[in-house]
Design an enzyme around this catalytic site. Structure first.
Site: not given
Ligand code: ATR
Length: 280
Positions: A66, A102, A129, A240
């Site tokens: 990402k 996201d 991250g 998630g």
């Protein structure tokens, strides 16, 4: 004519994104294919270029790409710029425009599907991250209270906190000091620890009776953190999967200009995952 899309990651072959985008395509009558492409971080630029040469119009990138993907884009949306991480690429001329869906996907899942009021929540963000970067700005916009970022590599937590630039509200702390931080109303696991090794031991003192624990992963990777949260007495333990479906819907909208419904796709995937977990 069939439009071509893909998700790049490592590992990525388990990804549910192809299934989700095909379901959205059926729902909206759009002719597309969407495949999973596994590649190492050093090969991402070449793999994306090869995909574009084959007619690829858009891509998702997932871990561990990402942040690297953000560097490869010719242009970034404001929210991708703010996150310093990208999960959605849109072909624009002979380059890519990067966006990040996201955070919007997470906030929509937590507030609309799970009915959480995020405002004022004292928040612990585990990890620094690309996944953590992607969601931090949206959580702040959704009105959470103080955010504490804790990462195994503390320099990376400092870098994320500096990047966000709200020193009165967003703080970094050492992993070793987790036991001294008190209770949190919202605890997010944005590490890939369960996939790459083992989730480090977390003190139960982080969890209070009204805490919500959220793992940005789904399936087996979410089990250790959510099991810990339940054992510690968290009121909500959320994986998630809903975020995955919501960020996909947001990416779908960027590519096709149509916003698909997410309820049925989520229900089907959740039912399948529950069945798989019971069968294990
Ligand atoms: P992503 O895009 O999913 O965030 P990433 O950029 O590789 O992927 O980041 C993975 C995150 O998980 C990082 O915060 C990483 O911690 P480090 O920065 O210290 O590497 C965290 N992580 C991975 N494995 C871990 C483990 N076994 N214990 C604790 N944290 C871990």
């Amino acid at each position: 004519m069939t439009r071509h899309y893909a998700v790049f990651g490592q590992p990525v072959l388990h990804s549910l994104s192809p299934k989700i985008h095909q379901a959205f395509a059926r729902q909206t009558g759009i002719d597309l294919d969407y495949v999973a492409i596994e590649c190492a971080p050093d090969d991402l630029a070449d793999a994306l270029a090869a995909f574009a040469a084959r007619g690829g119009l858009g891509a998702n990138v997932t871990l561990p790409h990402k942040q690297r993907a953000a560097e490869l884009c010719g242009a970034l949306s404001a929210r991708a710029e703010r996150a310093g991480a990208v999960n959605t690429l849109v072909r624009e001329g002979d380059g890519w425009r990067g966006d990040n869906t996201d955070g919007a996907g997470l906030v929509r899942d937590l507030t609309e599907r799970h009915g959480l009021d995020l405002r004022g929540r004292r928040t612990l963000l585990l990890g620094a991250g690309g996944a953590a970067r992607g969601v931090a700005p949206s959580l702040l916009d959704a009105g959470v209270g103080d955010v504490f970022v804790v990462n195994r590599d503390s320099a990376r937590a400092d870098a994320l906190v500096d990047w966000i630039g709200e020193p009165g509200r967003v703080h970094s702390r050492y992993f070793e000091d987790l036991g001294t931080l008190g209770e949190f109303d919202l605890i997010l696991n944005a590490t890939s620890a369960a996939r790459t090794g083992a989730l480090p031991t977390l003190p139960m003192s982080l969890v209070g009776p009204r805490s919500a624990a959220v793992d940005l992963s789904y399936g087996e990777a979410a089990i250790p953190f959510l099991a810990w949260a339940r054992a510690a007495g968290a009121r909500d333990a959320i994986d998630g999967l809903g975020m995955l479906v919501e960020q996909a819907a947001e990416s779908f909208f960027l590519w096709h200009g149509v916003r698909p419904g997410t309820g049925q796709v989520y229900a089907e995937l959740a039912a399948r995952h529950a069945a798989l977990q019971t069968a294990d």
